[in-house]
Design a protein around this motif. Sequence first.
Motif, PDB file in Angstrom:
ATOM      1  N   VAL A  70       0.893  -1.138  -0.086  1.00 39.94           N
ATOM      2  CA  VAL A  70       0.055   0.006   0.071  1.00 39.94           C
ATOM      3  C   VAL A  70       0.811   1.400   0.156  1.00 39.94           C
ATOM      4  N   GLU A  71       1.931   1.357   0.704  1.00 38.82           N
ATOM      5  CA  GLU A  71       2.891   2.285   0.612  1.00 38.82           C
ATOM      6  C   GLU A  71       3.335   2.590  -0.554  1.00 38.82           C
ATOM      7  N   LEU A  72       3.787   1.502  -1.392  1.00 39.01           N
ATOM      8  CA  LEU A  72       4.346   1.742  -2.577  1.00 39.01           C
ATOM      9  C   LEU A  72       3.484   2.406  -3.560  1.00 39.01           C
ATOM     10  N   CYS A  73       2.282   2.056  -3.515  1.00 39.49           N
ATOM     11  CA  CYS A  73       0.892   2.523  -4.211  1.00 39.49           C
ATOM     12  C   CYS A  73       0.849   3.958  -3.908  1.00 39.49           C
ATOM     13  N   ARG A  74       1.083   4.406  -2.619  1.00 36.09           N
ATOM     14  CA  ARG A  74       0.985   5.731  -2.241  1.00 36.09           C
ATOM     15  C   ARG A  74       2.192   6.628  -2.402  1.00 36.09           C
ATOM     16  N   ARG A  75       3.262   6.065  -2.908  1.00 39.65           N
ATOM     17  CA  ARG A  75       4.467   6.764  -3.176  1.00 39.65           C
ATOM     18  C   ARG A  75       4.537   7.041  -4.704  1.00 39.65           C
ATOM     19  N   LEU A  76       3.793   6.342  -5.400  1.00 44.68           N
ATOM     20  CA  LEU A  76       3.606   6.610  -7.103  1.00 44.68           C
ATOM     21  C   LEU A  76       2.111   6.566  -7.541  1.00 44.68           C
ATOM     22  N   PRO A  77       1.233   7.782  -6.913  1.00 45.02           N
ATOM     23  CA  PRO A  77       0.097   7.781  -7.430  1.00 45.02           C
ATOM     24  C   PRO A  77       0.003   8.011  -8.853  1.00 45.02           C
ATOM     25  N   GLY A  78      -1.018   7.496  -9.266  1.00 42.72           N
ATOM     26  CA  GLY A  78      -1.173   7.500 -11.089  1.00 42.72           C
ATOM     27  C   GLY A  78      -0.412   6.543 -11.765  1.00 42.72           C
ATOM     28  N   SER A  79       0.413   5.741 -11.199  1.00 42.60           N
ATOM     29  CA  SER A  79       1.275   4.834 -12.003  1.00 42.60           C
ATOM     30  C   SER A  79       0.218   3.779 -12.687  1.00 42.60           C
ATOM     31  N   PRO A  80       0.560   3.628 -14.026  1.00 38.20           N
ATOM     32  CA  PRO A  80      -0.481   2.723 -14.732  1.00 38.20           C
ATOM     33  C   PRO A  80      -0.166   1.334 -14.413  1.00 38.20           C
ATOM     34  N   TYR A  81       0.890   0.920 -13.553  1.00 36.82           N
ATOM     35  CA  TYR A  81       1.334  -0.498 -13.089  1.00 36.82           C
ATOM     36  C   TYR A  81       0.808  -0.488 -11.578  1.00 36.82           C
ATOM     37  N   LEU A  82       0.278   0.385 -11.218  1.00 31.53           N
ATOM     38  CA  LEU A  82      -0.352  -0.060  -9.706  1.00 31.53           C
ATOM     39  C   LEU A  82      -1.578   0.285  -9.530  1.00 31.53           C
ATOM     40  N   PRO A  83      -2.337  -0.606  -8.863  1.00 32.20           N
ATOM     41  CA  PRO A  83      -3.707  -0.214  -8.593  1.00 32.20           C
ATOM     42  C   PRO A  83      -4.279   1.187  -7.911  1.00 32.20           C
ATOM     43  N   ARG A  84      -5.410   1.386  -8.432  1.00 31.21           N
ATOM     44  CA  ARG A  84      -6.005   2.627  -7.635  1.00 31.21           C
ATOM     45  C   ARG A  84      -6.503   2.100  -6.403  1.00 31.21           C
ATOM     46  N   ILE A  85      -5.973   2.542  -5.073  1.00 31.04           N
ATOM     47  CA  ILE A  85      -6.514   2.274  -3.748  1.00 31.04           C
ATOM     48  C   ILE A  85      -7.577   3.293  -3.428  1.00 31.04           C
ATOM     49  N   GLU A  86      -8.630   3.140  -2.905  1.00 34.58           N
ATOM     50  CA  GLU A  86      -9.826   4.035  -2.788  1.00 34.58           C
ATOM     51  C   GLU A  86      -9.769   4.073  -1.144  1.00 34.58           C
ATOM     52  N   ALA A  87      -9.444   2.825  -0.360  1.00 35.95           N
ATOM     53  CA  ALA A  87      -9.446   3.269   1.130  1.00 35.95           C
ATOM     54  C   ALA A  87      -8.647   1.940   1.646  1.00 35.95           C
ATOM     55  N   ASP A  88      -7.901   2.399   2.925  1.00 33.94           N
ATOM     56  CA  ASP A  88      -6.998   1.320   3.374  1.00 33.94           C
ATOM     57  C   ASP A  88      -7.094   1.860   4.955  1.00 33.94           C
ATOM     58  N   GLN A  89      -7.603   0.709   5.522  1.00 36.19           N
ATOM     59  CA  GLN A  89      -7.645   0.754   7.089  1.00 36.19           C
ATOM     60  C   GLN A  89      -6.999  -0.347   7.941  1.00 36.19           C
ATOM     61  N   GLN A  90      -6.218  -0.195   8.834  1.00 34.05           N
ATOM     62  CA  GLN A  90      -5.632  -1.204  10.003  1.00 34.05           C
ATOM     63  C   GLN A  90      -6.836  -1.470  10.828  1.00 34.05           C
ATOM     64  N   LEU A  91      -6.988  -2.817  10.954  1.00 32.10           N
ATOM     65  CA  LEU A  91      -8.128  -3.281  11.442  1.00 32.10           C
ATOM     66  C   LEU A  91      -7.808  -3.781  13.124  1.00 32.10           C
ATOM     67  N   ASP A  92      -8.695  -3.803  14.009  1.00 35.68           N
ATOM     68  CA  ASP A  92      -8.551  -4.504  15.111  1.00 35.68           C
ATOM     69  C   ASP A  92      -7.628  -5.589  15.314  1.00 35.68           C
ATOM     70  N   GLY A  93      -6.627  -5.798  16.041  1.00 35.51           N
ATOM     71  CA  GLY A  93      -6.250  -7.376  16.215  1.00 35.51           C
ATOM     72  C   GLY A  93      -5.011  -7.398  15.009  1.00 35.51           C
ATOM     73  N   GLY A  94      -4.744  -6.551  14.279  1.00 39.58           N
ATOM     74  CA  GLY A  94      -3.644  -6.694  13.103  1.00 39.58           C
ATOM     75  C   GLY A  94      -4.138  -6.975  11.808  1.00 39.58           C
ATOM     76  N   GLY A  95      -5.298  -7.027  11.400  1.00 35.75           N
ATOM     77  CA  GLY A  95      -5.918  -7.075  10.064  1.00 35.75           C
ATOM     78  C   GLY A  95      -5.868  -5.810   9.347  1.00 35.75           C
ATOM     79  N   GLN A  96      -6.206  -5.960   8.222  1.00 38.31           N
ATOM     80  CA  GLN A  96      -6.093  -4.985   7.104  1.00 38.31           C
ATOM     81  C   GLN A  96      -7.271  -4.954   6.295  1.00 38.31           C
ATOM     82  N   PHE A  97      -7.790  -3.724   5.940  1.00 38.34           N
ATOM     83  CA  PHE A  97      -9.047  -3.846   4.895  1.00 38.34           C
ATOM     84  C   PHE A  97      -8.713  -2.675   4.036  1.00 38.34           C
ATOM     85  N   THR A  98      -8.737  -3.151   2.717  1.00 36.44           N
ATOM     86  CA  THR A  98      -8.154  -2.219   1.592  1.00 36.44           C
ATOM     87  C   THR A  98      -9.179  -2.201   0.473  1.00 36.44           C
ATOM     88  N   VAL A  99      -9.959  -1.309  -0.036  1.00 37.66           N
ATOM     89  CA  VAL A  99     -10.556  -1.087  -1.128  1.00 37.66           C
ATOM     90  C   VAL A  99      -9.781  -0.695  -2.555  1.00 37.66           C
TER      91      VAL A  99
END
Length: 227
Positions: A70-99
């Motif tokens: 996710v940090e890679l995608c944030r560092r290269l916004p708009g890159s045609p080789y990386l997905p568009r991430i609409e949301a990212d959230q750390q969840l309770d207990g160590g999980g992760q939720f990404t749209v």
Amino acid sequence: MPADRAQEDWTRRGAVARSQGRDHRTVQAQLIREGWSVCGVGDWAVTLRCPDGSRVARVAPFDPAYPVFVELCRRLPGSPYLPRIEADQQLDGGGQFTVLEFLSEAPAEVSARVRHAWDEGADPALAAVRAAAEALNHEAARTVPWWDGLDLNAGNIRVAANGHPVLIDMFCVDGAGIYAALLEDPGELARRIPERDRRHLAEIAYISRTSTPEEIAALQAAVAALR
């Protein structure tokens, strides 16, 4: 907002707001109630697709490597080789939720072409992704327990709606090492991974899919003993 969009529109604000204070179980249940359907089960996470098919939600109980991607995608916004991430959230207990945007499986010839271009460095946009990924890999090797490096395999190459290849999930940790430590050296695991980040580490998709009931019981008991 039109009613048909209101049911399934998980924008950055809405998705993050709904996931705050919840774990992977409650987030996944919420998505299913809103009409999202399970479309993939990997080693670490379950993926659900939204009703109109444009986006997916990746829900992981535990995955130390994915925040680096996710940090890679944030560092290269708009890159045609990386997905568009609409949301990212750390969840309770160590999980992760990404749209993120929905991506299709890449044909074998596309994967081969991208891996060749990755090695050759002739495509500036892909070379920028490689440079940023290698820098993050170096950083993560110093900070993420059981880090296992950068991995560009055929399964990590997908295709966007416009037909352009997109890279996903390019980093990994040594899962076998983590779970061996959980059973054989729990003190070391507890020292390296805080309790808030490992509460659900026995619930990843790979364990649920492949382990025997006895193996699951042993992992669950080991996690409970660490609390």
